[in-house]
Write an enzyme that holds these catalytic residues in place. Structure first.
Site, short mmCIF file in Angstrom:
data_model
loop_
_atom_site.label_atom_id
_atom_site.label_comp_id
_atom_site.label_asym_id
_atom_site.label_seq_id
_atom_site.Cartn_x
_atom_site.Cartn_y
_atom_site.Cartn_z
CG HIS A 33 -1.85 -1.11 1.36
ND1 HIS A 33 -1.73 -2.09 2.31
CD2 HIS A 33 -2.95 -1.43 0.64
CE1 HIS A 33 -2.72 -2.97 2.19
NE2 HIS A 33 -3.47 -2.58 1.17
CG ASP A 146 -5.40 -7.28 -5.78
OD1 ASP A 146 -5.83 -8.33 -5.32
OD2 ASP A 146 -4.74 -6.45 -5.09
P1 AMP Z 1 -6.33 -4.00 -0.57
O1 AMP Z 1 -6.22 -3.18 0.68
O2 AMP Z 1 -5.85 -5.40 -0.42
O3 AMP Z 1 -7.71 -3.90 -1.19
O4 AMP Z 1 -5.34 -3.36 -1.62
C1 AMP Z 1 -5.40 -1.98 -1.93
C2 AMP Z 1 -4.50 -1.73 -3.10
O5 AMP Z 1 -3.17 -2.10 -2.78
C3 AMP Z 1 -4.88 -2.56 -4.35
O6 AMP Z 1 -4.74 -1.74 -5.50
C4 AMP Z 1 -3.86 -3.66 -4.33
O7 AMP Z 1 -3.59 -4.20 -5.61
C5 AMP Z 1 -2.64 -2.94 -3.78
N1 AMP Z 1 -1.69 -3.90 -3.22
C6 AMP Z 1 -1.93 -4.86 -2.29
N2 AMP Z 1 -0.81 -5.58 -2.04
C7 AMP Z 1 0.15 -5.07 -2.84
C8 AMP Z 1 1.53 -5.39 -3.08
N3 AMP Z 1 2.15 -6.38 -2.42
N4 AMP Z 1 2.22 -4.65 -3.98
C9 AMP Z 1 1.61 -3.64 -4.65
N5 AMP Z 1 0.31 -3.30 -4.48
C10 AMP Z 1 -0.41 -4.00 -3.59
#
Ligand code: AMP
Length: 272
Positions: A33, A146
């Site tokens: 994030h 994702d």
């Molecule tokens: P989430 O809180 O899991 O819904 O993720 C929020 C955003 O962070 C989404 O756009 C995810 O694709 C991105 N994200 C989550 N994990 C990673 C990671 N390891 N590397 C890059 N982006 C990430």
């Protein structure tokens, strides 16, 4: 930095801003994030991070109620990263009774993640559309982690003529290769060790490609072997538009893995 819970208040703050970068999250923030936030900070005058565990993208029996909620720590991560506004709405602030809904595309929205989590992408697109309309950013940042979600959001922006630039951000991994995820905290030590088969399988796939192999079925089989200790949902190689391919198209393909380690479902991928 301000924490804002009401749509009207956020809109008041952003009304006259013409350089807004937006990072939607479900909280439990980690360095993945943070990479999105840092990029937004570098490219915009105002940075908004939303933290909202969106109920409509969780299926019956999934981890909605136990999804990690770590707001105090998240607030600190945002403050230290120079975020201007955290948008932290209640469910009732963004959802209505008997509301209209948006449907993911019949094919690309219902393969892979969409097949294993039927309805997930409907809920995801619904909340992302709402958030984009609330914040009306110039730039919105999404992780390649994702990959199918990112592709569907890009499709939605194009086909619904939304005025926003979608910025994809590379996957951030731990030193041992495991992609960072809020769900990694569900893993026991031994599960985490076993989960390392995921990045290893992606490495096997990419090495095969580098050595000249192009057959997706050959590559997938070798990867399945590397993952045989885990409960595999799918290993696939698709074009970046998520169409099936028999032969890898260099610069236009994605290798995708989804597995369960114990009770935890993990996804990872590599753009090749
Ligand atoms: P989430 O809180 O899991 O819904 O993720 C929020 C955003 O962070 C989404 O756009 C995810 O694709 C991105 N994200 C989550 N994990 C990673 C990671 N390891 N590397 C890059 N982006 C990430």
């Amino acid at each position: 930095m301000e924490v804002i819970t009401r749509v009207a208040d956020l809109r008041n703050r952003l009304d006259k801003e013409s350089s807004v970068g937006f990072v939607p999250t479900m909280g439990a923030l980690h360095n993945g994030h943070k990479a999105l936030i840092d990029r937004a900070r570098a490219e915009n005058r105002v940075v908004v991070v939303s933290i909202f565990v969106n109920p409509t993208q969780f299926l019956e029996g999934e981890d909605f109620s136990k999804y990690p909620r770590t707001f105090d720590k998240d607030r600190e991560v945002c403050r230290l990263s120079g975020v201007d506004y955290i948008f932290l709405p209640d469910v009732d602030e963004v959802y209505f009774s008997d509301e209209l809904s948006i449907l993911a595309p019949k094919e690309r929205g219902f393969t892979l993640e969409g097949f294993h989590r039927i309805g997930h992408f409907n809920g995801m697109l619904q909340i992302v559309l709402k958030l984009l309309n609330i914040v009306q950013p110039q730039n919105a940042y999404f992780g390649k982690k994702d990959a199918q979600q990112l592709a569907l959001i890009q499709q939605m922006v194009k086909e619904l003529f939304l005025r926003v630039n979608i910025v994809p951000v590379d996957i951030i991994r731990d030193r041992d290769g495991l992609a960072l995820s809020s769900r990694n905290r569900y893993l026991s030590h031994s599960e985490r060790d076993r989960a390392l088969a995921i990045p290893k399988s992606l490495e096997i796939g990419s090495k095969l490609i580098m050595s000249g192999e192009r057959s997706t079925s050959v590559i997938i089989n070798r990867m399945l072997n590397a993952l045989q200790e885990l409960d595999i949902d799918y290993v696939e190689i698709v074009r970046r538009d998520f169409q099936n391919i028999e032969s890898v198209e260099i610069g236009n393909s994605i290798i995708l893995v989804a597995v369960r380690v114990g009770n935890t479902r993990l996804i990872d991928n590599m753009f090749v």
